[in-house]
Write an enzyme that holds these catalytic residues in place. Structure first.
Site, PDB file in Angstrom:
ATOM      1  N   HIS A  42     -15.667 -21.230 -36.094  1.00 52.63           N
ATOM      2  CA  HIS A  42     -15.743 -22.684 -36.078  1.00 52.63           C
ATOM      3  C   HIS A  42     -14.695 -23.313 -36.986  1.00 52.63           C
ATOM      4  O   HIS A  42     -14.142 -24.373 -36.669  1.00 52.63           O
ATOM      5  CB  HIS A  42     -17.148 -23.117 -36.510  1.00 52.63           C
ATOM      6  CG  HIS A  42     -17.430 -24.564 -36.292  1.00 52.63           C
ATOM      7  ND1 HIS A  42     -17.672 -25.097 -35.041  1.00 52.63           N
ATOM      8  CD2 HIS A  42     -17.494 -25.605 -37.155  1.00 52.63           C
ATOM      9  CE1 HIS A  42     -17.886 -26.397 -35.155  1.00 52.63           C
ATOM     10  NE2 HIS A  42     -17.777 -26.734 -36.419  1.00 52.63           N
ATOM     11  N   HIS A  70     -21.388 -30.457 -31.128  1.00 54.31           N
ATOM     12  CA  HIS A  70     -22.545 -30.140 -31.973  1.00 54.31           C
ATOM     13  C   HIS A  70     -23.585 -29.458 -31.082  1.00 54.31           C
ATOM     14  O   HIS A  70     -24.744 -29.855 -31.027  1.00 54.31           O
ATOM     15  CB  HIS A  70     -23.105 -31.403 -32.649  1.00 54.31           C
ATOM     16  CG  HIS A  70     -23.242 -31.237 -34.131  1.00 54.31           C
ATOM     17  ND1 HIS A  70     -24.302 -31.723 -34.857  1.00 54.31           N
ATOM     18  CD2 HIS A  70     -22.454 -30.605 -35.037  1.00 54.31           C
ATOM     19  CE1 HIS A  70     -24.156 -31.418 -36.131  1.00 54.31           C
ATOM     20  NE2 HIS A  70     -23.035 -30.738 -36.261  1.00 54.31           N
TER      21      HIS A  70
END
Length: 726
Positions: free
Chosen positions: A44, A90
């Site tokens: 990420h 998200h």
């Protein structure tokens, strides 16, 4: 705490990566340092599987002020005005805790924009759920929509556009992508690059708690059957605090106090401090005793890895500390000097008068691993259309089934939960090809849209990547804007799987080709890998968010018919491509075969002429033809306007379903007043653009010559039913 193999793997690091860490440090890391490496080296934050491929994307252009590498991208729209925008995912948090996952996704993307000095002016989203029949879908849908609306409405920024889709590929891993757009002055843009030695490092915003610890690591791993156990790693948002933080930051940015500023997003205090120091090629020293904590006895490990929301890190010019403190205290926001910049290029952490961590900045940033993972190419599938099967159908029944399906029903149940008009600059809200937002106090405006087409990308990733950029470009053209730049959110499965990595690599090649040809650069974005559960990966789902400019806003262009007895024209050729179409999916549950061919010459030429026609006020309405084909696009124009249309059967007709439901690209529907028809036709003919005059608008009914007639009232009712019933 002793570092062992089990602990290393629990932190999402391979044993090879752990060996590299020991080599870079010249020793074993302690527990805190292991956690910091885990945060900065996960997928990420480090983009270790994607960085090599992302380099091929076109990121420059006359309109580009700042491309990828900052908190958000920046483009020039003239008159010292700049637009700052980005989209991020998200996904994992929203699947575990849909309300807070979606809400904090909105909060995080807003901070990326206002940390650069922009006042946010619009929010968009792209949300994908599993089958409506799946037992989790309804609660996930409710939670995500409530979270997006709750955060955006409370902070007072309009949510103006988006897309909501359902497909069983997302049953165990939904997608929640949030996009924010802000307006700034070109000479007052702020960056995250640290400068100067012994400058104050200031923590502002909410206090640090234990929420979100290992959130970035969670987003860098597949789910399994124990995903519910990860709920403590989902952050908790507070939009009212974010509003105060935003106003305080924007007030401070009015003078020359700020050297650099960075949102504490994924990996919190760790990533923000490392990114600022790395870009500035200097070091940073933090005193963790000074970090404002909302829970007792928080350890340095918890402070550095917490992803508590509504926090920023600022580096100030000398002597500006008291001035800045007064501003943040006025807004009732914590302001604490927690460290300083240094010249030794280390991240140095102190706690209770001891050095508890010391790591070279480059070890966390530039020395992070970069993988060239194996990937496989995907051949173009064979054609699989059975025309005989199509002839047994009824055109009207097929249209009704599509318009009453979850993906093509009226989505006002969702959009009504979003405040779309707050700030009073929304000229055209969701429901059209693109939303339009006026640049405050001026005659110009921007158009914004988000788009995805996962089934095309699954069938042939390279073609799918090209197509979704073109569709986004057409949406902006259709409202009379010149497309300027895109941001992308690249949602894929496990990159360690060569097939998945191939989907990613080839989608990017397609995106690159379209962006280069259309002069439509990528200025920001996000990669989200490991979207899947128990080795079931989602379909490749690149989401494109585009921004276009309307130089002078007179009357906004949309897709709604305006008056009866206007001429209806199709710009672009219809070949009848039905494979991978909405028609086959909804009628036959069939998604085999090839995606439609992309001709970039046609895309550019057709789009530029349509834009020219709009700018010369020669049309009443414009709608691009995409998923669902001609008949679905016509129905959408009728439903929104309550006007009908009378459409001729084409003279050269193969299969009627191929003509009316085919998803050939590069096409637009134009509503033209008969007095302007000659001018429009001349423009098209002089530029060698193929077009068809297919009929005219009328009151009350949508008719296809000798094939079907349906009342517009009935069509509206059909289109409104699904969400009500669900």
């Amino acid at each position: 705490m002793e570092i062992n193999e089990k602990l290393v793997k629990k932190h999402g690091l391979s044993l090879e990566e752990y060996s590299s860490i020991k080599r870079l440090l010249g020793r074993d890391p302690n527990f805190l340092e292991l956690g910091i490496f885990s945060a900065m080296w996960n997928e990420h934050c480090s983009y270790k599987s994607s960085r090599k491929h992302l380099k091929i994307l076109p990121t420059k252009g006359k309109q580009v002020i700042q491309g990828p590498g900052e908190n958000a991208g920046v483009i020039d729209i003239g008159d010292n005005d700049a637009i700052i925008f980005k989209i991020e995912s998200h996904n994992h948090p929203s699947y575990i805790e849909p309300y807070q996952g979606a809400a904090t996704g909105v909060g995080g993307i807003l901070r990326d924009v206002f940390t650069m000095g922009a006042r946010p002016i619009a929010l968009l989203n792209s949300i994908h759920f599993g089958s409506p029949k799946h037992f989790k879908t309804k609660s996930l849908l409710n939670g995500v929509v409530s979270g997006i609306g709750g955060y955006g409405n409370c902070i007072g920024i309009p949510t103006v556009a988006g897309e909501t889709k359902f497909n069983s590929t997302y049953n165990e891993n939904i997608l929640v992508n949030a996009m924010a757009v802000g307006h700034a002055k070109k000479d007052k843009i702020f960056y995250s690059k640290a400068k100067g030695i012994n400058k104050s490092v200031v923590y502002v915003g909410s206090k640090t708690g234990r929420d979100g610890i290992h959130g970035a690591s969670m987003a860098s791993a597949e789910f399994d059957e124990n995903s519910e156990d990860k709920k403590p790693t989902v952050q908790v948002g507070d939009p009212f605090t974010e509003k105060l933080l935003m106003e305080a930051c924007l007030e401070l940015m009015k003078d020359n106090s700020v050297i650099s500023i960075q949102d504490m997003g994924a990996a919190g205090l760790t990533s923000s401090s490392v990114e600022m120091a790395s870009k500035g090629e200097l070091g940073i020293e933090l005193n963790l005793d000074k970090v404002p904590c909302r829970e007792d006895n928080m350890s340095p490990y918890e402070m550095m890895l917490s992803e508590s929301q509504e926090r920023m890190l600022i580096i100030l010019e000398d002597g500006k500390e008291n001035h800045a403190r007064k501003i943040f205290e006025k807004w009732d926001i914590d302001f604490v000097i927690i460290g300083k910049t240094t010249k030794d290029n280390n991240l140095l952490l102190r706690y209770k008068n001891e050095i508890v961590g010391k790591i070279p900045i480059e070890a966390l940033a530039s020395k992070a691993p970069i993988y060239d993972r194996k990937w496989t190419k995907k051949k173009l599938p064979k054609k699989k259309i059975n025309s005989k099967k199509l002839n047994k159908l009824n055109l009207k029944d097929a249209m009704i089934k599509i318009l009453s399906s979850p993906n093509h029903s009226n989505k006002s149940w969702i959009t009504d939960q979003y405040d779309q008009m707050v700030m009073c600059d929304t000229i055209q809200k969701s429901g059209s090809n693109a939303a339009i937002i006026r640049v405050h106090g001026k005659e110009k405006a921007i158009a914004v849209s988000v788009d995805s087409s996962a089934n095309y990308c699954k069938a042939h990733p390279l073609t799918g990547g090209k197509q979704i950029v073109c569709e986004n470009w057409r949406n902006l053209i259709s409202v009379g804007s010149k497309p300027l730049a895109i941001t992308n959110c690249l949602n894929f499965g496990n990159p360690e799987n060569p097939e998945i990595m191939g989907e990613f690599a080839e989608c990017l090649i397609g995106i690159k080709e379209s962006c280069e040809f259309l002069n439509y650069p990528v200025v920001s974005g996000n990669v989200s890998f490991y979207n899947g559960t128990n080795n079931k990966n989602i379909w490749p789902t690149p989401v494109i968010g585009g921004v276009g400019l309307i130089d002078k806003l007179t009357k906004p262009m949309n897709h709604l018919f305006k008056k009866d007895n206007s001429t209806i024209i199709i710009v672009g050729k219809t070949f009848g491509h039905l494979e991978q179409s909405v028609f086959l999916e909804e009628i036959y549950s069939d998604l085999d075969g090839q995606p439609p061919e992309i001709n970039l010459n046609n895309e550019k030429n057709n789009g530029e002429i349509v834009l020219d026609i709009i700018k010369n006020n020669l049309v009443y309405a414009v709608h691009d033809i995409s998923q669902g084909g001609l008949l679905v696009a016509l129905a959408e124009m009728c439903i929104g306007s309550k006007l009908g249309a009378n459409i001729r059967k084409p003279k050269k007709l193969g299969n009627i379903f191929e003509y009316f439901f085919g998803e050939d690209q590069s096409r637009y529907i134009l509503e033209v007043d008969k007095k302007n028809l000659t001018k429009v036709e001349k423009l098209l003919e002089n530029n060698n653009i193929f077009y068809e005059d297919i009929g005219y608008t009328q009151r009350e009914k949508l008719e296809i010559e000798k094939e079907m007639t349906v009342d517009i009232k009935d069509l509206c009712e059909i289109n409104n039913q699904w969400y009500k019933n669900y």
